[in-house]
Design a protein around this motif. Structure first.
Motif, PDB file in Angstrom:
ATOM      1  N   LYS A 294      36.222  47.736  37.395  1.00 32.39           N
ATOM      2  CA  LYS A 294      35.142  46.703  37.767  1.00 32.39           C
ATOM      3  C   LYS A 294      34.176  47.181  36.715  1.00 32.39           C
ATOM      4  O   LYS A 294      33.229  46.124  37.394  1.00 32.39           O
TER       5      LYS A 294
ATOM      6  N   ASN B 190      33.510  44.578  31.501  1.00 32.88           N
ATOM      7  CA  ASN B 190      32.869  43.328  31.148  1.00 32.88           C
ATOM      8  C   ASN B 190      34.580  42.549  31.027  1.00 32.88           C
ATOM      9  O   ASN B 190      34.418  41.100  31.942  1.00 32.88           O
TER      10      ASN B 190
ATOM     11  N   PRO C 200      37.427  40.207  33.491  1.00 35.90           N
ATOM     12  CA  PRO C 200      36.752  38.727  34.238  1.00 35.90           C
ATOM     13  C   PRO C 200      38.154  39.412  35.506  1.00 35.90           C
ATOM     14  O   PRO C 200      38.940  40.030  35.169  1.00 35.90           O
ATOM     15  N   GLU C 201      37.261  39.308  36.570  1.00 36.58           N
ATOM     16  CA  GLU C 201      38.446  39.306  37.881  1.00 36.58           C
ATOM     17  C   GLU C 201      39.928  38.920  38.016  1.00 36.58           C
ATOM     18  O   GLU C 201      40.555  39.592  38.303  1.00 36.58           O
ATOM     19  N   SER C 202      39.761  37.736  37.693  1.00 37.53           N
ATOM     20  CA  SER C 202      41.744  37.117  37.448  1.00 37.53           C
ATOM     21  C   SER C 202      42.302  38.214  36.414  1.00 37.53           C
ATOM     22  O   SER C 202      43.205  38.308  36.460  1.00 37.53           O
TER      23      SER C 202
ATOM     24  N   ILE D  56      41.548  41.222  35.868  1.00 44.50           N
ATOM     25  CA  ILE D  56      41.606  43.024  36.668  1.00 44.50           C
ATOM     26  C   ILE D  56      42.617  42.996  37.705  1.00 44.50           C
ATOM     27  O   ILE D  56      43.472  42.833  37.558  1.00 44.50           O
ATOM     28  N   LYS D  57      42.604  41.585  38.083  1.00 43.32           N
ATOM     29  CA  LYS D  57      44.028  41.590  39.500  1.00 43.32           C
ATOM     30  C   LYS D  57      45.087  41.791  38.593  1.00 43.32           C
ATOM     31  O   LYS D  57      46.100  41.437  39.416  1.00 43.32           O
TER      32      LYS D  57
ATOM     33  N   ARG E 126      29.689  50.457  40.454  1.00 42.00           N
ATOM     34  CA  ARG E 126      30.984  49.786  40.198  1.00 42.00           C
ATOM     35  C   ARG E 126      31.399  50.887  39.556  1.00 42.00           C
ATOM     36  O   ARG E 126      31.152  51.531  39.204  1.00 42.00           O
TER      37      ARG E 126
END
Length: 95
Positions: free
Chosen positions: A51, A54, A56-58, A60-61, A47
């Motif tokens: 990424k 720590n 959250p993916e939400s 980062i998007k 990664r």
């Protein structure tokens, strides 16, 4: 590879360059095993970038600029400071 890194970075600190060379070798496709050494050992690709954090993916998007990241960091830092102050006040009141 280390000599090339030293030349590209205009550096004489070979020990510092070892980290970059090691990363490059472990993240490069190996033609015999058909995958990167990192994937062979850990079962997934390394990664990189956000990424590897720590976050959250939400979150980062939603990021589009560096300022967005700074705003999230500053907000989280301020929230953390506030929570620590509240926690410290509660502990002090109990004593």
């Amino acid at each position: 590879m280390l000599r090339a890194w030293m030349a590209d970075s205009n550096s004489t600190h070979w020990s510092f360059g070892c980290y970059f060379v090691q990363w490059q070798k472990n993240a490069s496709l190996h033609h015999i095993i058909g995958r990167t050494p990192y994937r062979a050992v850990f079962g997934s690709d390394p990664r990189v970038g956000l990424k590897s954090t720590n976050l959250p993916e939400s979150v980062i998007k939603q990021l589009r600029t560096e300022e967005d990241l700074e705003n999230i960091y500053n907000k989280d830092t301020l929230d953390e400071i506030k929570n620590n102050l509240l926690l410290n006040n509660c502990v002090l009141k109990r004593i």
